[in-house]
Structures are given as C-alpha cells and as structure tokens.
Design a protein around this motif. Structure first.
Motif, PDB file in Angstrom:
ATOM      1  N   UNK A  34       0.836  -1.189   0.000  1.00  0.00           N
ATOM      2  CA  UNK A  34       0.000   0.000   0.000  1.00  0.00           C
ATOM      3  C   UNK A  34       0.879   1.250   0.000  1.00  0.00           C
ATOM      4  N   UNK A  35       0.301   2.356  -0.434  1.00  0.00           N
ATOM      5  CA  UNK A  35       1.022   3.629  -0.410  1.00  0.00           C
ATOM      6  C   UNK A  35       0.863   4.266   0.969  1.00  0.00           C
ATOM      7  N   UNK A  36       1.621   3.772   1.915  1.00  0.00           N
ATOM      8  CA  UNK A  36       1.596   4.290   3.284  1.00  0.00           C
ATOM      9  C   UNK A  36       2.989   4.793   3.641  1.00  0.00           C
ATOM     10  N   UNK A  37       3.035   5.684   4.607  1.00  0.00           N
ATOM     11  CA  UNK A  37       4.312   6.221   5.055  1.00  0.00           C
ATOM     12  C   UNK A  37       4.851   5.387   6.211  1.00  0.00           C
ATOM     13  N   UNK A  38       6.113   5.029   6.103  1.00  0.00           N
ATOM     14  CA  UNK A  38       6.791   4.286   7.160  1.00  0.00           C
ATOM     15  C   UNK A  38       8.011   5.089   7.588  1.00  0.00           C
ATOM     16  N   UNK A  39       8.064   5.372   8.871  1.00  0.00           N
ATOM     17  CA  UNK A  39       9.207   6.102   9.425  1.00  0.00           C
ATOM     18  C   UNK A  39       9.761   5.333  10.600  1.00  0.00           C
ATOM     19  N   UNK A  40      11.056   5.136  10.576  1.00  0.00           N
ATOM     20  CA  UNK A  40      11.726   4.396  11.647  1.00  0.00           C
ATOM     21  C   UNK A  40      11.074   3.035  11.873  1.00  0.00           C
ATOM     22  N   UNK A  41      10.629   2.431  10.778  1.00  0.00           N
ATOM     23  CA  UNK A  41      10.052   1.096  10.853  1.00  0.00           C
ATOM     24  C   UNK A  41       8.611   1.051  11.301  1.00  0.00           C
ATOM     25  N   UNK A  42       7.976   2.208  11.509  1.00  0.00           N
ATOM     26  CA  UNK A  42       6.606   2.264  11.990  1.00  0.00           C
ATOM     27  C   UNK A  42       5.683   2.844  10.922  1.00  0.00           C
ATOM     28  N   UNK A  43       4.492   2.256  10.797  1.00  0.00           N
ATOM     29  CA  UNK A  43       3.461   2.809   9.917  1.00  0.00           C
ATOM     30  C   UNK A  43       2.477   3.566  10.798  1.00  0.00           C
ATOM     31  N   UNK A  44       2.532   4.885  10.716  1.00  0.00           N
ATOM     32  CA  UNK A  44       1.674   5.761  11.515  1.00  0.00           C
ATOM     33  C   UNK A  44       1.132   6.831  10.579  1.00  0.00           C
ATOM     34  N   UNK A  45      -0.161   7.136  10.694  1.00  0.00           N
ATOM     35  CA  UNK A  45      -0.735   8.169   9.839  1.00  0.00           C
ATOM     36  C   UNK A  45      -1.481   9.210  10.661  1.00  0.00           C
ATOM     37  N   UNK A  46      -2.106  10.142   9.958  1.00  0.00           N
ATOM     38  CA  UNK A  46      -2.817  11.247  10.596  1.00  0.00           C
ATOM     39  C   UNK A  46      -3.863  10.761  11.596  1.00  0.00           C
ATOM     40  N   UNK A  47      -4.548   9.676  11.273  1.00  0.00           N
ATOM     41  CA  UNK A  47      -5.660   9.223  12.094  1.00  0.00           C
ATOM     42  C   UNK A  47      -5.196   8.607  13.422  1.00  0.00           C
ATOM     43  N   UNK A  48      -3.919   8.264  13.500  1.00  0.00           N
ATOM     44  CA  UNK A  48      -3.386   7.804  14.784  1.00  0.00           C
ATOM     45  C   UNK A  48      -3.237   8.952  15.774  1.00  0.00           C
TER      46      UNK A  48
END
Length: 212
Positions: A34-48
């Motif tokens: 999926x086109x999701x952002x992963x930073x430092x090995x974590x998938x976190x988005x605005x809704x989190x």
C-alpha cells in the motif's frame, strides 16, 4: 486476549503501540504494498493522532503482538469520510455518535493464512473484540473500508456487512464500505465461526461510552 488502549492511556502502552505500528508497516507496506508512510520502521498516519481506541491481540504465552486495529468515532476525522468518500453517493456522509469506524485491521504476516480456506484465531478474536468493545461503548454499528480479500474473511467469519455506496476499484483492488451491526447476535456468530468461548477482552476492560 484483546488489550484495549484508549487515548488517555497511550503513554502507559508505548511499547505495545510501537510493536503494533511496526507490525502494520510489515503488513501494509511490505506485504500488501500500500502507499503508506513508514518512518523508523513504523506505519503511523494522521488518524493515529485523532484519539483512536486500539484493539491489540497479544499472544498469552509469548507476549508478542499478533494483530490489531483502531476504532474512531465517525463524528470526528475518519478514513471513509476524509480519504475514501468516493465510495459514498455524492453528498452522503456517515456521521453518528452511535457509529464508529474500524481501520488498519492487521495480522502479523508470520501468522497470516490463506483467506480462501480458513480463518486464523487472531482474526476472529479481533472481530469479536470489535463487537464487545462496541457493546461496552453503547454504539450500534461499525463502518469499515475494506478490499475483496477482507470481504472473503468476513464471509468465513460469518460477519455480514451491509454495503453502503457503490464498490469501487481503488488502485488495484475492489474496495467496499460496509456497515457492521454491533449486537450479541453478531458476536455469537463470529464466536461460533472461530470456536471462541467467553469474552476475548482482558478482565475488567472498560471503554468510554459513546456520546449520545
């Protein structure tokens, strides 16, 4: 068992949420592409950052996080309204204090099974957990955006949905918006399909009731 983490308790569960976000990266980025952002090995988005309630399935013997999802009231930011509104007829929204949204449903890829053939126990545990949390919160329905793969899983779990709007191909997959009833009957159906006896929530779990 299912661990419920509410917004006011996030600081007490930093390690659990770190594991959840890392698992989500492995599922949505590495496995499903999926086109999701992963930073430092974590998938976190605005809704989190929108005060969700998290449901986390943890192995009772190893302590490993094996699955999870998040719930958001539809009276605030949510993915159906803010990201996937194309699934709804023009001008229509789903917004009620008695309807929450489920998103980022994920199972550890090491445990994933062929959805055509059988259910994994973590899947039915999480589905039962959604219904149990919903009943504790006093809501009537959960809405979710999902693809054909999850539609097959819901069918295997005897977890029927009322499709709202028109299923639409988004990217490479057919995508649906479905409304799931929160009731004892729904919980019993899922529990029977998953051979679950008793509550899946940790003892003494409390959930903030939905605002009337």
């Amino acid at each position: 068992m299912i661990e419920v983490i509410q917004s006011s308790e996030r600081h007490l569960h930093a390690e659990t949420l770190d594991s959840l976000y890392r698992m989500r990266a492995r599922v949505f980025k590495d496995r499903l592409n999926w086109e999701v952002q992963v930073r430092d090995g974590q998938e976190v988005d605005y809704f989190d950052d929108c005060d969700p309630v998290y449901l986390v399935s943890r192995n009772q013997y190893t302590g490993r996080v094996e699955g999870g999802l998040r719930l958001l009231p539809t009276t605030g930011p949510n993915m159906l309204r803010d990201v996937f509104s194309v699934l709804l007829p023009d001008g229509e929204i789903v917004e009620s204090p008695l309807i929450w949204e489920s998103s980022r449903f994920a199972i550890d890829p090491d445990l994933a099974t062929d959805g055509h053939r059988r259910l994994h126990s973590v899947t039915t545990e999480l589905l039962c957990g959604i219904v149990e949390v919903g009943m504790l919160a006093g809501i009537d329905f959960v809405v979710s955006v999902y693809d054909a793969r999850m539609a097959r899983i819901f069918k295997l779990a005897d977890c029927p949905a009322d499709i709202i709007g028109v299923p639409t191909r988004i990217g490479r997959v057919m995508t649906y918006a479905g409304l799931f009833e929160i009731s004892e009957d729904m919980r019993s159906r899922i529990a029977r399909a998953g051979q679950i006896a008793g509550s899946v929530l940790l003892p003494d779990t409390q959930v903030h009731a939905a605002a009337a």
